[in-house]
Design a protein around this motif. Structure first.
Motif, PDB file in Angstrom:
ATOM      1  N   ARG A 141     -34.967 -70.840   1.585  1.00 40.14           N
ATOM      2  CA  ARG A 141     -36.171 -71.019   2.197  1.00 40.14           C
ATOM      3  C   ARG A 141     -36.209 -72.438   2.720  1.00 40.14           C
ATOM      4  O   ARG A 141     -36.533 -72.684   3.974  1.00 40.14           O
ATOM      5  CB  ARG A 141     -37.403 -71.305   0.986  1.00 40.14           C
ATOM      6  CG  ARG A 141     -38.697 -71.661   1.647  1.00 40.14           C
ATOM      7  CD  ARG A 141     -39.771 -71.413   0.340  1.00 40.14           C
ATOM      8  NE  ARG A 141     -41.241 -71.480   1.106  1.00 40.14           N
ATOM      9  CZ  ARG A 141     -41.750 -72.581   1.127  1.00 40.14           C
ATOM     10  NH1 ARG A 141     -41.409 -73.773   0.936  1.00 40.14           N
ATOM     11  NH2 ARG A 141     -43.127 -72.431   1.689  1.00 40.14           N
ATOM     12  N   ASP A 142     -35.364 -73.355   2.216  1.00 36.72           N
ATOM     13  CA  ASP A 142     -35.393 -74.660   2.747  1.00 36.72           C
ATOM     14  C   ASP A 142     -34.536 -74.380   4.094  1.00 36.72           C
ATOM     15  O   ASP A 142     -34.772 -75.151   4.992  1.00 36.72           O
ATOM     16  CB  ASP A 142     -34.934 -75.672   1.916  1.00 36.72           C
ATOM     17  CG  ASP A 142     -35.729 -76.044   0.631  1.00 36.72           C
ATOM     18  OD1 ASP A 142     -36.963 -75.889   0.829  1.00 36.72           O
ATOM     19  OD2 ASP A 142     -35.204 -76.429  -0.334  1.00 36.72           O
ATOM     20  N   THR A 143     -33.398 -73.684   3.929  1.00 39.16           N
ATOM     21  CA  THR A 143     -32.589 -73.759   5.262  1.00 39.16           C
ATOM     22  C   THR A 143     -33.342 -72.699   6.268  1.00 39.16           C
ATOM     23  O   THR A 143     -33.246 -73.050   7.502  1.00 39.16           O
ATOM     24  CB  THR A 143     -31.347 -72.620   4.821  1.00 39.16           C
ATOM     25  OG1 THR A 143     -30.541 -73.377   3.562  1.00 39.16           O
ATOM     26  CG2 THR A 143     -30.520 -72.567   5.987  1.00 39.16           C
ATOM     27  N   ILE A 144     -34.155 -71.926   5.925  1.00 32.22           N
ATOM     28  CA  ILE A 144     -35.059 -71.092   6.955  1.00 32.22           C
ATOM     29  C   ILE A 144     -36.004 -71.908   7.624  1.00 32.22           C
ATOM     30  O   ILE A 144     -36.182 -72.073   8.797  1.00 32.22           O
ATOM     31  CB  ILE A 144     -35.629 -70.056   6.178  1.00 32.22           C
ATOM     32  CG1 ILE A 144     -34.714 -68.808   5.938  1.00 32.22           C
ATOM     33  CG2 ILE A 144     -36.785 -69.260   7.492  1.00 32.22           C
ATOM     34  CD1 ILE A 144     -35.220 -67.955   5.069  1.00 32.22           C
ATOM     35  N   LEU A 145     -36.549 -72.938   6.914  1.00 35.89           N
ATOM     36  CA  LEU A 145     -37.656 -74.061   7.224  1.00 35.89           C
ATOM     37  C   LEU A 145     -36.951 -74.923   8.324  1.00 35.89           C
ATOM     38  O   LEU A 145     -37.508 -75.322   9.497  1.00 35.89           O
ATOM     39  CB  LEU A 145     -38.283 -74.485   6.286  1.00 35.89           C
ATOM     40  CG  LEU A 145     -39.259 -73.882   5.345  1.00 35.89           C
ATOM     41  CD1 LEU A 145     -39.999 -74.465   4.219  1.00 35.89           C
ATOM     42  CD2 LEU A 145     -40.262 -73.183   6.411  1.00 35.89           C
ATOM     43  N   LYS A 146     -35.684 -75.393   7.992  1.00 30.82           N
ATOM     44  CA  LYS A 146     -35.049 -76.170   8.676  1.00 30.82           C
ATOM     45  C   LYS A 146     -34.587 -75.520   9.999  1.00 30.82           C
ATOM     46  O   LYS A 146     -34.704 -75.970  11.125  1.00 30.82           O
ATOM     47  CB  LYS A 146     -33.752 -76.584   8.050  1.00 30.82           C
ATOM     48  CG  LYS A 146     -32.842 -77.768   8.810  1.00 30.82           C
ATOM     49  CD  LYS A 146     -31.593 -78.118   8.022  1.00 30.82           C
ATOM     50  CE  LYS A 146     -30.610 -76.917   8.230  1.00 30.82           C
ATOM     51  NZ  LYS A 146     -29.372 -77.087   9.223  1.00 30.82           N
ATOM     52  N   SER A 147     -34.284 -74.337   9.959  1.00 28.43           N
ATOM     53  CA  SER A 147     -33.948 -73.607  11.274  1.00 28.43           C
ATOM     54  C   SER A 147     -35.152 -73.208  12.160  1.00 28.43           C
ATOM     55  O   SER A 147     -35.139 -73.326  13.427  1.00 28.43           O
ATOM     56  CB  SER A 147     -33.311 -71.931  10.742  1.00 28.43           C
ATOM     57  OG  SER A 147     -32.134 -72.093  10.054  1.00 28.43           O
ATOM     58  N   ILE A 148     -36.314 -73.209  11.431  1.00 26.80           N
ATOM     59  CA  ILE A 148     -37.510 -73.050  12.282  1.00 26.80           C
ATOM     60  C   ILE A 148     -37.929 -74.286  13.008  1.00 26.80           C
ATOM     61  O   ILE A 148     -38.355 -74.083  14.343  1.00 26.80           O
ATOM     62  CB  ILE A 148     -38.727 -72.611  11.378  1.00 26.80           C
ATOM     63  CG1 ILE A 148     -38.390 -71.068  10.816  1.00 26.80           C
ATOM     64  CG2 ILE A 148     -39.910 -72.613  11.997  1.00 26.80           C
ATOM     65  CD1 ILE A 148     -39.348 -70.669   9.697  1.00 26.80           C
ATOM     66  N   LYS A 149     -37.773 -75.159  12.303  1.00 25.53           N
ATOM     67  CA  LYS A 149     -38.025 -76.598  13.085  1.00 25.53           C
ATOM     68  C   LYS A 149     -37.167 -76.737  14.082  1.00 25.53           C
ATOM     69  O   LYS A 149     -37.467 -77.270  15.355  1.00 25.53           O
ATOM     70  CB  LYS A 149     -37.769 -77.855  12.054  1.00 25.53           C
ATOM     71  CG  LYS A 149     -39.038 -77.793  10.895  1.00 25.53           C
ATOM     72  CD  LYS A 149     -40.175 -78.110  11.492  1.00 25.53           C
ATOM     73  CE  LYS A 149     -41.138 -78.216  10.199  1.00 25.53           C
ATOM     74  NZ  LYS A 149     -42.743 -78.309  10.527  1.00 25.53           N
ATOM     75  N   VAL A 150     -35.901 -76.482  14.094  1.00 28.02           N
ATOM     76  CA  VAL A 150     -35.022 -76.691  15.119  1.00 28.02           C
ATOM     77  C   VAL A 150     -35.179 -75.741  16.210  1.00 28.02           C
ATOM     78  O   VAL A 150     -35.221 -75.994  17.486  1.00 28.02           O
ATOM     79  CB  VAL A 150     -33.593 -76.586  14.865  1.00 28.02           C
ATOM     80  CG1 VAL A 150     -32.494 -76.417  15.778  1.00 28.02           C
ATOM     81  CG2 VAL A 150     -32.900 -77.601  13.707  1.00 28.02           C
ATOM     82  N   PHE A 151     -35.364 -74.374  15.920  1.00 31.85           N
ATOM     83  CA  PHE A 151     -35.726 -73.604  17.017  1.00 31.85           C
ATOM     84  C   PHE A 151     -36.977 -73.774  17.543  1.00 31.85           C
ATOM     85  O   PHE A 151     -37.165 -73.635  19.066  1.00 31.85           O
ATOM     86  CB  PHE A 151     -35.936 -72.209  16.241  1.00 31.85           C
ATOM     87  CG  PHE A 151     -34.770 -71.450  15.896  1.00 31.85           C
ATOM     88  CD1 PHE A 151     -33.468 -71.485  16.600  1.00 31.85           C
ATOM     89  CD2 PHE A 151     -34.788 -70.564  14.830  1.00 31.85           C
ATOM     90  CE1 PHE A 151     -32.363 -70.985  16.350  1.00 31.85           C
ATOM     91  CE2 PHE A 151     -33.511 -69.917  14.547  1.00 31.85           C
ATOM     92  CZ  PHE A 151     -32.510 -70.079  15.181  1.00 31.85           C
ATOM     93  N   GLU A 152     -38.111 -74.382  16.772  1.00 26.40           N
ATOM     94  CA  GLU A 152     -39.346 -74.727  17.698  1.00 26.40           C
ATOM     95  C   GLU A 152     -39.018 -75.825  18.691  1.00 26.40           C
ATOM     96  O   GLU A 152     -39.629 -75.866  19.745  1.00 26.40           O
ATOM     97  CB  GLU A 152     -40.317 -75.405  16.483  1.00 26.40           C
ATOM     98  CG  GLU A 152     -41.195 -74.279  15.988  1.00 26.40           C
ATOM     99  CD  GLU A 152     -42.418 -74.708  15.129  1.00 26.40           C
ATOM    100  OE1 GLU A 152     -42.068 -75.905  14.540  1.00 26.40           O
ATOM    101  OE2 GLU A 152     -43.084 -74.010  14.666  1.00 26.40           O
TER     102      GLU A 152
END
Length: 161
Positions: A141-152
């Protein structure tokens, strides 16, 4: 941006024609294109928009970010799959994003879905919340949230300039 690109192509074609060569050479065209980039860089403030090569750079950066995230998540998924015992806890969580417009929203959802281990299942009716299924909620979950922030951040650089 399209006007600057077309003007750059026109400068490259004019450069090619003015060189008075017997045939069309790609190297002459590319030289004209590079000269056009320099001319447009110094003149872009007269167009009222940002220099178009910044958006091209942001797009290339987004592709590299996606490739990096894809490789990292693929390694994580391979580690989980190849472990002798399967200790995953699949689940669904929500995420409220900062995207404006359908193109940004769709791009973020597709990038998340293409990344192994996570799938955007649904978007809320107001369009501000993603329902994301993760293969291992506790660990990834934390990895996915970090990826989302980078993608955004990268998507906003491309679309908003």
């Amino acid at each position: 941006m399209p006007a600057q690109f077309l003007l750059n192509i026109t400068i490259a074609l004019l450069w090619t024609l003015l060189m008075d060569e017997d045939a069309f050479y790609l190297s002459t065209f590319l030289t004209g294109y590079l000269i056009g980039i320099g001319i447009l860089f110094f003149m872009h403030r007269f167009f009222g928009t940002k220099f178009y090569m910044l958006r091209v750079y942001s797009t290339i950066k987004l592709v590299f970010i996606f490739t990096s995230e894809l490789a990292q998540s693929s390694l994580l998924i391979m580690k989980q799959i190849l472990s002798p015992t399967l200790k995953i806890r699949p689940g669904i969580f929500t995420y409220e994003h900062n995207m404006n417009g359908p193109y940004e929203l769709t791009t973020l959802a597709l990038l998340l879905t293409l990344t192994p281990g996570s799938v955007v299942m649904e978007v809320s009716p107001d369009g501000k919340t993603f329902y994301i299924h993760a293969m291992d909620v506790e660990e990834s979950r934390d990895t996915i949230l970090k990826s989302i922030k980078v993608f955004e951040k990268a998507i906003m650089e491309v679309t908003r300039g």
